[in-house]
Design an enzyme around this catalytic site. Sequence first.
Site, PDB file in Angstrom:
ATOM      1  N   GLY A   1       0.969  -1.236  -0.039  1.00 59.75           N
ATOM      2  CA  GLY A   1      -0.034  -0.046   0.087  1.00 59.75           C
ATOM      3  C   GLY A   1       0.745   1.362  -0.007  1.00 59.75           C
ATOM      4  N   PHE A   2       0.110   2.346   0.100  1.00 59.38           N
ATOM      5  CA  PHE A   2       0.960   3.562   0.091  1.00 59.38           C
ATOM      6  C   PHE A   2       2.041   3.726   1.172  1.00 59.38           C
ATOM      7  CE2 PHE A   2       0.022   8.048   1.880  1.00 59.38           C
ATOM      8  CZ  PHE A   2       0.849   8.634   1.138  1.00 59.38           C
TER       9      PHE A   2
ATOM     10  N   GLY B   1      -3.692  -2.535  -2.191  1.00 60.59           N
ATOM     11  CA  GLY B   1      -2.627  -2.261  -2.693  1.00 60.59           C
ATOM     12  C   GLY B   1      -2.256  -2.387  -3.943  1.00 60.59           C
TER      13      GLY B   1
ATOM     14  N   VAL C   1      -3.636 -11.364   6.378  1.00 58.50           N
ATOM     15  CA  VAL C   1      -3.492 -11.272   7.902  1.00 58.50           C
ATOM     16  C   VAL C   1      -4.484 -11.606   8.792  1.00 58.50           C
ATOM     17  CG1 VAL C   1      -1.408  -9.619   7.634  1.00 58.50           C
ATOM     18  CG2 VAL C   1      -3.613  -8.681   8.266  1.00 58.50           C
TER      19      VAL C   1
ATOM     20  N   LYS D   1       3.971 -11.476  20.453  1.00 62.64           N
ATOM     21  CA  LYS D   1       4.167 -12.124  21.751  1.00 62.64           C
ATOM     22  C   LYS D   1       4.990 -13.311  21.484  1.00 62.64           C
ATOM     23  CE  LYS D   1       1.076 -14.339  24.932  1.00 62.64           C
ATOM     24  NZ  LYS D   1       0.561 -15.362  24.125  1.00 62.64           N
TER      25      LYS D   1
ATOM     26  N   TYR E   1     -14.825   1.116   9.808  1.00 61.87           N
ATOM     27  CA  TYR E   1     -13.289   1.512   9.908  1.00 61.87           C
ATOM     28  C   TYR E   1     -12.956   1.769  11.391  1.00 61.87           C
ATOM     29  CZ  TYR E   1      -9.015   3.865   8.432  1.00 61.87           C
ATOM     30  OH  TYR E   1      -7.815   4.452   8.247  1.00 61.87           O
TER      31      TYR E   1
ATOM     32  N   TYR F   1      -3.005  -6.417  25.405  1.00 63.15           N
ATOM     33  CA  TYR F   1      -1.727  -7.264  25.083  1.00 63.15           C
ATOM     34  C   TYR F   1      -0.735  -6.424  25.782  1.00 63.15           C
ATOM     35  CZ  TYR F   1      -2.880 -11.176  22.134  1.00 63.15           C
ATOM     36  OH  TYR F   1      -3.562 -12.175  21.633  1.00 63.15           O
TER      37      TYR F   1
ATOM     38  N   THR G   1      -2.772  11.674   5.233  1.00 60.45           N
ATOM     39  CA  THR G   1      -1.466  11.758   4.818  1.00 60.45           C
ATOM     40  C   THR G   1      -1.634  11.438   3.230  1.00 60.45           C
ATOM     41  OG1 THR G   1      -0.587  10.998   6.883  1.00 60.45           O
ATOM     42  CG2 THR G   1       0.835  10.638   4.929  1.00 60.45           C
TER      43      THR G   1
HETATM   44  P1  NAD Z   1      -3.742   1.534   1.247  1.00 59.42           P
HETATM   45  O1  NAD Z   1      -4.690   1.173   1.018  1.00 59.42           O
HETATM   46  O2  NAD Z   1      -2.598   1.983   0.618  1.00 59.42           O
HETATM   47  O3  NAD Z   1      -2.730   0.240   1.877  1.00 59.42           O
HETATM   48  C1  NAD Z   1      -3.209  -0.611   2.818  1.00 59.42           C
HETATM   49  C2  NAD Z   1      -2.521  -1.792   2.389  1.00 59.42           C
HETATM   50  O4  NAD Z   1      -3.120  -2.875   3.293  1.00 59.42           O
HETATM   51  C3  NAD Z   1      -2.965  -2.387   0.927  1.00 59.42           C
HETATM   52  O5  NAD Z   1      -1.807  -2.794   0.203  1.00 59.42           O
HETATM   53  C4  NAD Z   1      -3.848  -3.457   0.988  1.00 59.42           C
HETATM   54  O6  NAD Z   1      -3.781  -4.417   0.136  1.00 59.42           O
HETATM   55  C5  NAD Z   1      -3.281  -4.083   2.556  1.00 59.42           C
HETATM   56  N1  NAD Z   1      -4.294  -5.004   3.181  1.00 59.42           N
HETATM   57  C6  NAD Z   1      -5.547  -4.623   3.622  1.00 59.42           C
HETATM   58  N2  NAD Z   1      -6.152  -5.615   4.142  1.00 59.42           N
HETATM   59  C7  NAD Z   1      -5.246  -6.714   4.303  1.00 59.42           C
HETATM   60  C8  NAD Z   1      -5.483  -7.941   4.494  1.00 59.42           C
HETATM   61  N3  NAD Z   1      -6.358  -8.500   5.176  1.00 59.42           N
HETATM   62  N4  NAD Z   1      -4.099  -8.914   4.561  1.00 59.42           N
HETATM   63  C9  NAD Z   1      -3.101  -8.289   4.041  1.00 59.42           C
HETATM   64  N5  NAD Z   1      -3.044  -6.903   3.479  1.00 59.42           N
HETATM   65  C10 NAD Z   1      -3.963  -6.186   3.589  1.00 59.42           C
HETATM   66  O7  NAD Z   1      -3.618   2.721   2.452  1.00 59.42           O
HETATM   67  P2  NAD Z   1      -2.615   3.524   3.205  1.00 59.42           P
HETATM   68  O8  NAD Z   1      -3.094   4.986   3.178  1.00 59.42           O
HETATM   69  O9  NAD Z   1      -1.284   3.275   3.049  1.00 59.42           O
HETATM   70  O10 NAD Z   1      -2.857   3.030   4.957  1.00 59.42           O
HETATM   71  C11 NAD Z   1      -2.091   2.322   5.749  1.00 59.42           C
HETATM   72  C12 NAD Z   1      -2.472   2.217   6.998  1.00 59.42           C
HETATM   73  O11 NAD Z   1      -2.408   3.455   7.580  1.00 59.42           O
HETATM   74  C13 NAD Z   1      -3.786   1.663   7.404  1.00 59.42           C
HETATM   75  O12 NAD Z   1      -4.006   0.746   8.309  1.00 59.42           O
HETATM   76  C14 NAD Z   1      -4.655   3.056   7.569  1.00 59.42           C
HETATM   77  O13 NAD Z   1      -5.765   2.801   8.341  1.00 59.42           O
HETATM   78  C15 NAD Z   1      -3.566   3.829   8.048  1.00 59.42           C
HETATM   79  N6  NAD Z   1      -4.023   4.990   8.158  1.00 59.42           N
HETATM   80  C16 NAD Z   1      -3.675   5.830   6.880  1.00 59.42           C
HETATM   81  C17 NAD Z   1      -3.874   7.108   6.611  1.00 59.42           C
HETATM   82  C18 NAD Z   1      -3.743   8.271   5.709  1.00 59.42           C
HETATM   83  O14 NAD Z   1      -3.757   9.118   5.456  1.00 59.42           O
HETATM   84  N7  NAD Z   1      -3.033   7.374   4.568  1.00 59.42           N
HETATM   85  C19 NAD Z   1      -4.724   7.999   7.543  1.00 59.42           C
HETATM   86  C20 NAD Z   1      -4.881   7.214   9.101  1.00 59.42           C
HETATM   87  C21 NAD Z   1      -4.677   5.793   9.059  1.00 59.42           C
END
Ligand code: NAD
Length: 328
Positions: free
Chosen positions: A11-12, A37, A58, A106, A146, A160, A176
């Site tokens: 992902g990002f 992703g 996961v 753990k 979410y 934990y 972000t």
């Molecule tokens: P994204 O969608 O680009 O990346 C998320 C990645 O998680 C993807 O590659 C997706 O394929 C993978 N994924 C989802 N479910 C999965 C699973 N069950 N098993 C394995 N892989 C899985 O999003 P992002 O912006 O990179 O966000 C990454 C994390 O940061 C997330 O947990 C998100 O909640 C958190 N977050 C991001 C922002 C933001 O502004 N970018 C803000 C708040 C929180």
Amino acid sequence: MKRVLITGAAGFLGSHLCDRFIHEGYEVIGMDNYITGDKRNLEHLEQHPHFEFIEHDVTKFVAIDGPLDYILHFASPASPIDYLKIPIQTLKVGSLGTHNLLGLAKAKKARILIASTSEVYGDPLVHPQSEDYYGNVNTIGPRGVYDEAKRFQESLTMAYHRFHGLETRIVRIFNTYGPRMRLNDGRVIPAFMGQALRGEDLTVFGDGSQTRSFCYVDDQIEGIYRLLLSDYVYPVNIGNPDEITINAFAEEIVKLAGTKQKIIYKDLPQNDPLQRQPDITLAKKILDWEPKVDRHEGMKRTYAYFKGLPKEELYKIEHKNFKDHIKQ
Ligand code: NAD
Ligand code: UDP
């Protein structure tokens, strides 16, 4: 050599984290099921001797051979459009997925950092949001899948820590942006930039008076890295407090693109937070961290990235991987 597992690696944010840890001399294991992703985010690391990739969901038991020093759990859909399309998957990755990774931490005696979000504050009644605010979330609204998954994730992580003495860290990430966001993920920055590049009108939801505060990816990664290596176990906000209305932001994008398109208005999605701005006093104090890249510079870099993508990327509406996960 220290070993780190990064979930959501394709992902990002996950892919930028992989780059950072490789750069710092770690052995990195990236894990992802590609649901939101993109393989191309990790292409440049494929042949790296200290990088390994495991395709895995996961929410299923996670097995890793050998020792682990750190786990960063970033797997989760992150865009409101994405998590409306895959709501059950979103709940499962925040709950079952987090449980699996805490169990792995753990077993390996590893430190784990969990990606939480400003969405735990919901549509906030306190402004700006500091870590001691409990939030205002509609559990049964469309965003609840979410927000509540992330709130449960925080609770499970603290349990934990308290019950098993696990070393845990929680980052509350505020909006972000930067290169490697998916152009069609529906979040406001790729949405506006895609519209500008296609010469379409910019779609502002509601009257555009709602606010967000946008943080450039390099600043976010630096904050997360410092938090992981700190000894602070409670949640920490990482974001850029520079707040702007979505209306004013749309005008900035029109100016940046140098095009002349109109701004049009669409319905505000249900429970869309009306204001959001991180209070980063805590991060400044304990991590000696604050953002360095201003919005003007960050948007220039991000727009250049989207502009450089192959033309056909601009016209992809649906993310191809959703169809594979339709049963959830
Ligand atoms: P994204 O969608 O680009 O990346 C998320 C990645 O998680 C993807 O590659 C997706 O394929 C993978 N994924 C989802 N479910 C999965 C699973 N069950 N098993 C394995 N892989 C899985 O999003 P992002 O912006 O990179 O966000 C990454 C994390 O940061 C997330 O947990 C998100 O909640 C958190 N977050 C991001 C922002 C933001 O502004 N970018 C803000 C708040 C929180
Ligand atoms: N938004 C918008 N037009 C779009 C996409 C989003 O006006 O095409 C608005 C959305 O309603 C929200 C803000 O921009 O108020 C930020 O939305 P985003 O999806 O990026 O993430 P959020 O901060 O809501 O999680």
